[in-house]
Design an enzyme around this catalytic site. Structure first.
Site, mmCIF file in Angstrom:
data_model
loop_
_atom_site.group_PDB
_atom_site.id
_atom_site.type_symbol
_atom_site.label_atom_id
_atom_site.label_comp_id
_atom_site.label_asym_id
_atom_site.label_seq_id
_atom_site.Cartn_x
_atom_site.Cartn_y
_atom_site.Cartn_z
ATOM 1 N N ASP A 178 8.593 -48.127 -83.312
ATOM 2 C CA ASP A 178 8.219 -47.432 -84.549
ATOM 3 C C ASP A 178 6.994 -48.099 -85.169
ATOM 4 O O ASP A 178 6.968 -48.400 -86.356
ATOM 5 C CB ASP A 178 9.388 -47.422 -85.533
ATOM 6 N N ASP A 368 -3.074 -70.891 -65.872
ATOM 7 C CA ASP A 368 -3.687 -72.106 -65.324
ATOM 8 C C ASP A 368 -3.846 -73.143 -66.439
ATOM 9 O O ASP A 368 -4.936 -73.365 -66.969
ATOM 10 C CB ASP A 368 -5.044 -71.758 -64.700
ATOM 11 N N GLU A 379 3.080 -74.334 -62.760
ATOM 12 C CA GLU A 379 2.441 -73.478 -63.768
ATOM 13 C C GLU A 379 2.990 -72.059 -63.704
ATOM 14 O O GLU A 379 3.190 -71.412 -64.740
ATOM 15 C CB GLU A 379 0.925 -73.476 -63.565
ATOM 16 N N ASP A 451 -15.324 -45.089 -37.866
ATOM 17 C CA ASP A 451 -14.991 -43.721 -37.444
ATOM 18 C C ASP A 451 -14.107 -42.993 -38.446
ATOM 19 O O ASP A 451 -13.697 -41.860 -38.220
ATOM 20 C CB ASP A 451 -14.317 -43.736 -36.071
ATOM 21 N N TYR A 453 -11.112 -44.105 -39.587
ATOM 22 C CA TYR A 453 -9.687 -44.392 -39.390
ATOM 23 C C TYR A 453 -9.480 -45.891 -39.174
ATOM 24 O O TYR A 453 -10.353 -46.586 -38.649
ATOM 25 C CB TYR A 453 -9.125 -43.638 -38.175
ATOM 26 N N ASP A 481 -0.095 -39.947 -36.671
ATOM 27 C CA ASP A 481 -1.050 -39.846 -35.560
ATOM 28 C C ASP A 481 -1.450 -41.227 -35.039
ATOM 29 O O ASP A 481 -2.361 -41.357 -34.219
ATOM 30 C CB ASP A 481 -2.292 -39.056 -35.969
#
Length: 512
Positions: A178, A368, A379, A451, A453, A481
């Site tokens: 709120d 850190d 840490e 290419d 891919y 594929d």
């Protein structure tokens, strides 16, 4: 215009204050029946009359009144919220009081939260003793300004204090629910008085990974996800965005004559940044407000991120930036990701520049502690211990370090930290073209032959992993594929931010 109704409708989120949580344990009798009215014993101190003398009435609400009072021992002036036990006719009303006291205790000591002294009770009332703030509501100061708006500099000071409250709440597993000008008081009437959050009556504890399903808050400030019954800590940031918009231009960003009309505006329309005075307001301020009023909560800045924004930084510096709950969540989530997704995130992180990483740099510096440029196991333990809902054991923290630590030196450097804490969904939503460019650059790091891919051989070459690579590809290879396209790679990256921000939350709109 409020959405508040009775509190009986809001407990459907599975939160600690709700049906399954700690909030019920204290209230339950031997047969699970909660005593109400004068029968209620909260376990609070019983010597209020001996300790304090009530003074003038300051205000009142549905269940009680707030008075000025004086400590009989020290003569210190305080505020006392007196709640009538006879009006606690339902168990949830008892739970609400206990929860509010618990929340005030949890936030005790924060400079921008009204200080909690103690809770008392007698046969008729509960007394919550708090810091007395005599500077009035933020709303009153807004209305007193020329054109009902603040200068950018003064607005930034106010907004910074609200964001600090939200960030602190979220670290404690709380959502205010709120946030509005009426719920922030100035400590004194001085122009540079500090701002204090008050009225945690709708606030509640949250469980990571959950969402609230009820609609609560105040109509003008309610976030879209609240109306969709799937809200969390992000809703507080939206409300602060609405307040910031009002501070800067003197108008509400979403307005209609009816409550339902306001809700439609919130869900469908964007704020107007074209009407005066917006053309004369700095682009930096507009950027800040726009990033707080993003309708998708996953893409919205967190409270801690907002504190790192250039517009709200104190003197251009990120002073006392609190830890970001979502950064800690992202680190925990990183452990669960597949090796391919982890490598993909590291590649994406390497495409970002220093300006784009300023908020994560602030978070890294906050963790850190010794400022040597790396985060040690100790840490990280200290940082994760501040995430109250989670507080992981040592072995779990070590597991996180090992997952993030790509060069296996036992430390987390900034590049490793970024890969584990990046908010991918924000990149997607804030700048679509930049997202396309960055994700393409990350993809190209794997697509050696260009290419279009990523093959198993290329993935093996870039990661140095031994053994079968095919299982790693399966997660992203949607069309099966045997290789990964750019679209599939982007889809994999997007899933990295889907689960880490899904966190849960409580109510002055109230709809069941």
């Amino acid at each position: 215009m409020g959405l508040c109704s009775s509190s009986s409708a809001r407990r459907d989120a599975g939160t600690p204050g709700g049906g399954n949580g700690a909030g019920n344990k204290d209230n339950a009798g031997r047969k699970g029946i909660v005593a109400c009215g004068k029968r209620t014993d909260f376990g609070y101190d019983k010597d209020f009359e001996a300790r304090y003398a009530l003074g003038k009435l300051l205000g009142h609400g549905q269940f009680g009144y707030t008075f000025a009072a004086v400590d009989r021992r020290s003569s210190e002036r305080v505020a006392v919220k007196r709640i009538d036990k006879n009006k606690m006719v339902l168990p949830v009303a008892v739970e609400d009081v206990k929860r509010e006291v618990k929340i005030l205790k949890a936030l005790q000591g924060h400079e921008n939260v009204v200080h909690f002294y103690n809770a008392f009770e007698d046969d008729n009332y509960v007394y919550i003793v708090m810091e007395l703030c005599e500077g009035g509501e933020l709303l009153d100061r807004i209305l007193a300004k020329k054109d009902s708006r603040y200068s950018e500099k003064d607005a930034a000071v106010v907004v910074r204090q609200m964001l600090k409250v939200a960030a602190e709440c979220h670290l404690h597993g709380l959502v205010h629910r709120d946030m509005k000008p009426e719920n922030f008081l100035f400590k004194s009437t001085k122009e540079d008085s500090s701002l204090k959050a008050t009225d945690f009556g709708l606030s509640d504890f949250i469980r990571p990974g959950k969402h609230f399903r009820d609609i609560v808050g105040s109509a003008y400030y309610v976030a879209p996800e609240v109306l969709k019954r799937k809200s969390g800590p992000e809703s507080d940031v939206w409300s602060i965005g609405v307040i910031t918009y009002i501070l800067l231009c003197g108008r509400r960003p979403f307005w209609d004559k009816t409550e339902d009309g306001i809700f439609k505006e919130v869900l469908k329309n964007k704020p107007d940044f074209r009407r005066k005075p917006w053309p004369n307001i700095t682009p930096c301020a507009k950027d800040f407000v726009q990033k707080l009023l993003v309708k998708d909560p996953r893409a919205r800045l967190t409270a801690a991120q907002a504190l790192s924004h250039e517009w709200v930084r104190e003197g251009g510096q990120a002073s006392d930036i609190p830890l970001d709950i979502s950064v800690l969540h992202n680190m925990r989530q990183f452990v669960k990701y597949s090796r391919f997704k982890q490598f993909a995130l590291r590649a994406l992180a390497s495409t970002l520049n220093a300006e784009e990483l300023s908020d994560l740099r602030d978070q890294f510096n906050a963790i850190d502690v010794d400022k040597n440029g790396t985060i040690s196991l100790e840490e990280l333990k200290q940082a994760l211990a501040k995430d109250v809902p989670w507080r992981l054991k040592g072995p779990r923290v070590l597991e996180i370090v090992e997952a993030i630590d790509s060069n296996t030196d036992g430390l987390v450097d900034f590049e490793e930290f970024v890969a584990a804490t990046l908010h991918v969904h924000q990149l997607v939503e804030h700048d679509t073209e930049k997202w396309k460019s960055l994700s393409q650059a990350a993809f190209d790091k794997f697509d050696v032959d260009g290419d279009g891919y990523i093959t198993s051989d290329e993935l093996r070459m870039q990661t140095g992993l031994k053994g079968s690579i095919d299982p790693l590809l399966e997660e992203a290879d949607i069309d099966r594929d045997g290789k990964i396209s750019l679209d599939e790679f982007r889809r994999l990256l997007k899933t990295a931010s889907m689960s880490s921000r899904n966190v849960q939350t409580p109510r002055s709109v109230h709809r069941s």
